[in-house]
Design an enzyme around this catalytic site. Structure first.
Site, mmCIF file in Angstrom:
data_model
loop_
_atom_site.group_PDB
_atom_site.id
_atom_site.type_symbol
_atom_site.label_atom_id
_atom_site.label_comp_id
_atom_site.label_asym_id
_atom_site.label_seq_id
_atom_site.Cartn_x
_atom_site.Cartn_y
_atom_site.Cartn_z
ATOM 1 N N ASN A 22 0.250 0.175 6.274
ATOM 2 C CA ASN A 22 0.566 -0.659 5.178
ATOM 3 C C ASN A 22 1.173 -1.800 5.904
ATOM 4 O O ASN A 22 2.098 -1.604 6.932
ATOM 5 C CB ASN A 22 1.818 0.199 4.261
ATOM 6 C CG ASN A 22 2.535 -1.061 3.316
ATOM 7 O OD1 ASN A 22 2.039 -1.841 3.064
ATOM 8 N ND2 ASN A 22 3.781 -0.604 2.818
ATOM 9 N N GLY A 23 0.835 -3.232 5.662
ATOM 10 C CA GLY A 23 1.260 -4.339 6.103
ATOM 11 C C GLY A 23 0.207 -5.056 6.483
ATOM 12 O O GLY A 23 -0.922 -4.987 6.261
ATOM 13 N N CYS A 52 0.818 -1.347 -0.247
ATOM 14 C CA CYS A 52 -0.127 -0.007 -0.054
ATOM 15 C C CYS A 52 1.013 1.249 -0.122
ATOM 16 O O CYS A 52 2.048 1.064 0.315
ATOM 17 C CB CYS A 52 -0.814 0.067 1.366
ATOM 18 S SG CYS A 52 -1.824 -1.119 1.451
ATOM 19 N N LYS A 96 3.538 -3.616 -6.762
ATOM 20 C CA LYS A 96 4.837 -3.869 -7.119
ATOM 21 C C LYS A 96 5.757 -4.225 -6.087
ATOM 22 O O LYS A 96 6.839 -4.773 -6.340
ATOM 23 C CB LYS A 96 5.213 -2.246 -7.440
ATOM 24 C CG LYS A 96 6.845 -2.083 -7.860
ATOM 25 C CD LYS A 96 7.156 -2.768 -9.234
ATOM 26 C CE LYS A 96 8.549 -2.473 -9.507
ATOM 27 N NZ LYS A 96 8.696 -3.306 -10.761
ATOM 28 N N ARG A 144 2.158 0.760 -5.868
ATOM 29 C CA ARG A 144 2.218 -0.109 -4.371
ATOM 30 C C ARG A 144 0.806 -0.658 -4.366
ATOM 31 O O ARG A 144 0.679 -1.767 -3.315
ATOM 32 C CB ARG A 144 2.751 0.575 -3.382
ATOM 33 C CG ARG A 144 4.194 1.226 -3.514
ATOM 34 C CD ARG A 144 4.501 2.021 -2.346
ATOM 35 N NE ARG A 144 4.313 1.434 -1.178
ATOM 36 C CZ ARG A 144 5.314 0.580 -0.659
ATOM 37 N NH1 ARG A 144 6.574 0.576 -1.411
ATOM 38 N NH2 ARG A 144 5.319 -0.066 0.573
ATOM 39 N N HIS A 186 7.713 -34.993 -22.472
ATOM 40 C CA HIS A 186 7.201 -35.684 -21.101
ATOM 41 C C HIS A 186 5.844 -35.247 -20.881
ATOM 42 O O HIS A 186 5.593 -35.317 -19.677
ATOM 43 C CB HIS A 186 8.408 -35.555 -20.119
ATOM 44 C CG HIS A 186 9.643 -36.157 -20.549
ATOM 45 N ND1 HIS A 186 10.043 -37.328 -20.670
ATOM 46 C CD2 HIS A 186 10.824 -35.408 -20.959
ATOM 47 C CE1 HIS A 186 11.237 -37.256 -21.005
ATOM 48 N NE2 HIS A 186 11.757 -36.436 -21.178
ATOM 49 N N GLU A 244 10.256 -16.446 -17.420
ATOM 50 C CA GLU A 244 10.124 -14.844 -17.241
ATOM 51 C C GLU A 244 9.181 -14.298 -18.479
ATOM 52 O O GLU A 244 8.466 -13.519 -18.219
ATOM 53 C CB GLU A 244 11.627 -14.200 -17.517
ATOM 54 C CG GLU A 244 11.520 -12.687 -17.515
ATOM 55 C CD GLU A 244 10.716 -12.135 -16.209
ATOM 56 O OE1 GLU A 244 10.575 -12.703 -15.173
ATOM 57 O OE2 GLU A 244 10.503 -11.127 -16.264
ATOM 58 N N TRP A 302 -3.776 -1.884 -1.338
ATOM 59 C CA TRP A 302 -3.698 -3.233 -2.129
ATOM 60 C C TRP A 302 -4.382 -3.946 -1.070
ATOM 61 O O TRP A 302 -3.714 -4.246 -0.049
ATOM 62 C CB TRP A 302 -2.173 -3.589 -2.408
ATOM 63 C CG TRP A 302 -2.368 -4.838 -3.137
ATOM 64 C CD1 TRP A 302 -2.637 -5.028 -4.657
ATOM 65 C CD2 TRP A 302 -2.023 -6.247 -2.680
ATOM 66 N NE1 TRP A 302 -2.520 -6.253 -5.167
ATOM 67 C CE2 TRP A 302 -2.272 -7.140 -3.806
ATOM 68 C CE3 TRP A 302 -1.819 -6.670 -1.316
ATOM 69 C CZ2 TRP A 302 -1.853 -8.499 -3.439
ATOM 70 C CZ3 TRP A 302 -1.289 -7.941 -1.234
ATOM 71 C CH2 TRP A 302 -1.372 -9.083 -2.346
ATOM 72 N N GLU A 346 1.090 -11.619 -16.432
ATOM 73 C CA GLU A 346 0.719 -10.627 -15.288
ATOM 74 C C GLU A 346 0.452 -9.253 -16.045
ATOM 75 O O GLU A 346 -0.424 -8.485 -15.215
ATOM 76 C CB GLU A 346 1.853 -10.267 -14.504
ATOM 77 C CG GLU A 346 3.361 -9.741 -15.015
ATOM 78 C CD GLU A 346 4.246 -9.499 -14.119
ATOM 79 O OE1 GLU A 346 3.951 -9.080 -12.737
ATOM 80 O OE2 GLU A 346 5.378 -9.445 -14.430
ATOM 81 N N LYS A 369 5.734 -12.288 -17.835
ATOM 82 C CA LYS A 369 5.392 -10.959 -18.363
ATOM 83 C C LYS A 369 3.994 -10.898 -18.960
ATOM 84 O O LYS A 369 3.305 -10.044 -18.913
ATOM 85 C CB LYS A 369 6.456 -10.613 -19.285
ATOM 86 C CG LYS A 369 7.910 -10.085 -18.605
ATOM 87 C CD LYS A 369 7.736 -8.673 -17.870
ATOM 88 C CE LYS A 369 7.848 -8.719 -16.569
ATOM 89 N NZ LYS A 369 8.245 -9.645 -15.588
HETATM 90 C C1 AGP Z 1 7.555 -9.391 -11.794
HETATM 91 O O1 AGP Z 1 7.474 -8.612 -12.975
HETATM 92 C C2 AGP Z 1 6.591 -9.109 -10.643
HETATM 93 N N1 AGP Z 1 6.161 -7.687 -10.556
HETATM 94 C C3 AGP Z 1 7.061 -9.949 -9.277
HETATM 95 O O2 AGP Z 1 7.134 -11.339 -9.711
HETATM 96 C C4 AGP Z 1 8.172 -9.423 -8.626
HETATM 97 O O3 AGP Z 1 9.276 -9.898 -9.505
HETATM 98 C C5 AGP Z 1 8.456 -10.083 -7.355
HETATM 99 O O4 AGP Z 1 7.203 -9.711 -6.625
HETATM 100 C C6 AGP Z 1 9.492 -9.938 -6.619
HETATM 101 O O5 AGP Z 1 9.870 -8.617 -6.357
HETATM 102 P P1 AGP Z 1 11.373 -7.938 -5.950
HETATM 103 O O6 AGP Z 1 12.280 -8.263 -6.858
HETATM 104 O O7 AGP Z 1 10.819 -6.641 -5.358
HETATM 105 O O8 AGP Z 1 11.599 -8.790 -4.736
#
Ligand code: AGP
Length: 610
Positions: A99-100, A2, A605, A28, A504, A481, A75, A488, A485
């Site tokens: 936040n938390g 948040c 994020k 965030r 397999h 990766e 969030w 998400e 991308k």
């Molecule tokens: C990646 O595109 C995502 N936003 C997510 O998987 C991110 O990499 C993950 O939450 C780890 O974040 P960090 O690198 O800040 O620890």
């Protein structure tokens, strides 16, 4: 998770500073938002569901001026993202943003209800407001009530609290969630993260876990939980506020994809000698690699994928046995680690709870720890024995791009550093490795020129509902990766697989409705095998996008297949080139689908909850 902001200063500026701060923290969390401002004997709270824009519209209808205020963009963790659950939450004269996660909130809520407290929301945060209000009797200062109220609170929190009875004060508390403070002439600022206050001051105070800050128009005082005043130095943050803006790009993500060559240059600069062909990390001068027998790399999401690539790099260059684990899995496993194990914790934000808690657990088991993060003074930066920084600059888009490539290049350099320190490689090999490093930014720049052609390609593929991404060797994690991308930001289902695994099981999925992205840079070890995978898929009617440096692939393609030609580069650095077209593919498909690319649904994020 948040975003929190707070301001004390010019009554005419309060609302604007709060809203601008929340805007820069929207990455965030952004499913609801709110502000609360106080002046002598008056308090105004405005909250809204959905994007910050909705809050702005509600505030414009009210001509609010007040010298002190707090704000929050959410969030959701406890309670749906509704206006009723939006922060700030209040009880009596007290209002709070948080936040938390409060892990024992239900017990505390039950006890408060038994003492006659009534609740209007489903959040853990509202419980905090009641706990403080209960202590906030006549003659008790707000900071005293906050300290008493939090005595039995368990979990992670960063909070900012204000009161209608003390309108020239904000009290802030930090435990496991970040909070920063700054001041300019006659103004005080507080926020969850640097971007919210950088436009006003570059001299930032980073609160530590257990700090309680009492901020008034005239002072910033910081105490520990036993009430002793402590000193926290200001740190000069050299991020340019312009870097945080979109610089003409439609989305932060597209800007950050294009920033990668510069981010790589900034990250490698000063860490290698072109004449001596050596690598040095000033952050590791006191680090003794001699006794290390095993390396364990920990990360989540994209940082986990960088960790997987790190294994290939370290084992190939430095010859040190390297394992990789998901931070969230490591925490709950009976791990075999000791003082000869080096833990490398990878995290762009440096605040991911899974990774920071895994790091702490590993330290407790005697491991030596290195944090690899993009954010100075972040939790991981502070907890690790040593910290090495990527220099990607602020990464605002939720989908990580430049952080990923700068993480990889940093691990590559650490592998060369370890190999030289442990006399594992001779001058000729280190010369080759350094020369590959130096040529990399230019090769990435060439790959960036694929932007417009992939935008065209995306039009042909944006209606598919499923994708498979395949890679081998050091490009297998790139397949993971690339699929992440796409998932998400476009919400399309995509899976990454080791290409050798197709036979397999997953090959049963192949038909004309399941496009396959095949990462096939021309490297000796795997290229023939990858050609075999290509034929397997073609034989079953699959449609293929092949990412390759070998133009002769063109002759193998069917009429519906497509080729993305990338520049030749060293096998060990190929992920930094092969990932770029996959970043563009995800971006342009999502853009065609109209999703919220910088703030995808359900994501944040920084994930500061486990
Ligand atoms: C990646 O595109 C995502 N936003 C997510 O998987 C991110 O990499 C993950 O939450 C780890 O974040 P960090 O690198 O800040 O620890």
């Amino acid at each position: 998770m948040c975003g929190i902001v707070g301001y004390i200063g010019n009554p005419e500026r309060t609302i604007g500073v709060l809203l601008n701060g929340l805007k820069s923290l929207e990455y965030r969390g952004y499913d609801s938002a709110g502000i609360c401002v106080v002046s002598e004997g008056e308090r105004n709270t405005v909250r809204s569901e959905g994007k910050l824009e909705n809050l702005k519209i509600k505030i414009e209808d009210k001509q609010i001026t007040a010298p002190t205020g707090i704000g929050h963009t959410r969030w959701a963790t406890h309670g749906k993202p509704t206006e009723n659950n939006a922060h700030p939450h209040s009880c009596g004269p007290v209002s709070i943003v948080h936040n938390g996660i409060i892990e024992n909130y239900s017990d505390l809520k039950e006890e408060l209800s038994a003492r006659g407290h009534e609740f209007y929301s489903d959040t853990d945060t509202e419980v905090l407001a009641h706990l403080i209000e209960e202590q906030y009797e006549d003659g008790v200062l707000l900071e005293e009530a906050v300290l008493k109220g939090f005595e039995r609170v368990e979990g992670s929190y960063a909070v900012a609290v204000l009161s209608e009875n003390e309108p020239d004060k904000i009290v802030a508390l930090r435990k496991f969630s970040p909070l920063v403070i700054a001041e300019s002439e006659n103004e005080k600022f507080i926020a969850s993260d640097v971007p919210a206050i950088l436009p006003y001051s570059k001299n930032i105070i980073f609160l530590e876990d257990g700090d309680i800050a009492v901020i008034t128009s005239g002072s910033i005082k910081i105490y520990n939980y036993s009430g002793q005043e402590i000193k926290r130095d200001k740190k000069l943050i050299n991020w340019d506020p312009v870097m945080i803006e979109k610089a003409g790009y439609r989305h932060y993500m597209l800007k950050e994809i294009h920033e990668q060559p510069r981010a790589i240059l900034d990250t490698i600069r000063g860490r290698f000698s072109e004449s001596e062909f050596t690598v040095e990390f000033e952050e590791l001068l006191k680090f003794n690699s001699k006794d290390i027998s095993k390396i364990l790399i920990l990360g989540c999401g994209t940082s986990y994928h960088a960790s997987l690539i790190g294994k290939y790099l370290i084992e190939s260059i430095a010859g040190i046995s390297t394992e990789v684990d998901l931070s969230s899995e490591f925490r709950y496993r009976d791990n075999v680690i000791d003082d000869k194990t080096l833990i490398l914790s990878i995290s762009q934000s440096g605040e991911t709870a899974d990774t920071s808690e895994a790091l702490i657990a590993a330290k407790e088991q005697g491991a030596v720890t290195i944090g690899l993060t993009n954010v100075e003074m972040s939790k991981i930066a502070r907890e690790a024995d040593f910290t090495v920084y990527t220099k990607a600059g602020p990464e605002i888009g939720v989908a990580s791009t430049k952080a990923f490539t700068t993480q990889i290049i940093t691990i590559y350099m650490m592998a060369v550093y370890l190999a030289i320190k442990r006399k594992k490689i001779d001058k000729d090999l280190s010369k080759d490795l350094i020369r590959s490093l130096i040529s990399l930014p230019k090769l990435m720049q060439v790959a960036l020129e694929l932007d417009s052609s992939i935008k065209v390609l995306a039009k042909e593929f944006h209606t598919y509902k499923n994708f498979i991404y395949l890679g081998r060797g050091i490009n297998y994690p790139v397949a993971l990766e690339g699929s992440l991308k796409l998932k998400e930001i476009s919400y399309i289902h995509a899976e990454g697989y080791a290409a050798g695994e197709m036979k397999h099981g997953p090959i049963a999925l192949i038909d004309e409705n399941m496009p396959v992205v095949l990462i096939a840079p021309k490297h000796g070890n795997y290229f023939q095998k990858i050609m075999g995978n290509f034929q397997e898929i073609k034989a079953r009617g699959g449609r293929i996008i092949v990412v390759t440096s070998d133009s002769s692939f063109q002759n193998q393609l069917g009429k519906d297949d497509r080729i993305i030609l990338i520049p030749e580069c060293s096998e060990l650095l190929s992920p930094l080139v092969t990932v770029i077209p996959l970043q563009f593919l995800a971006y342009h498909i999502a853009n065609l689908l109209g999703t919220d690319i910088d703030q995808p649904r359900n994501l944040a994020k920084v994930v500061t909850v486990e």
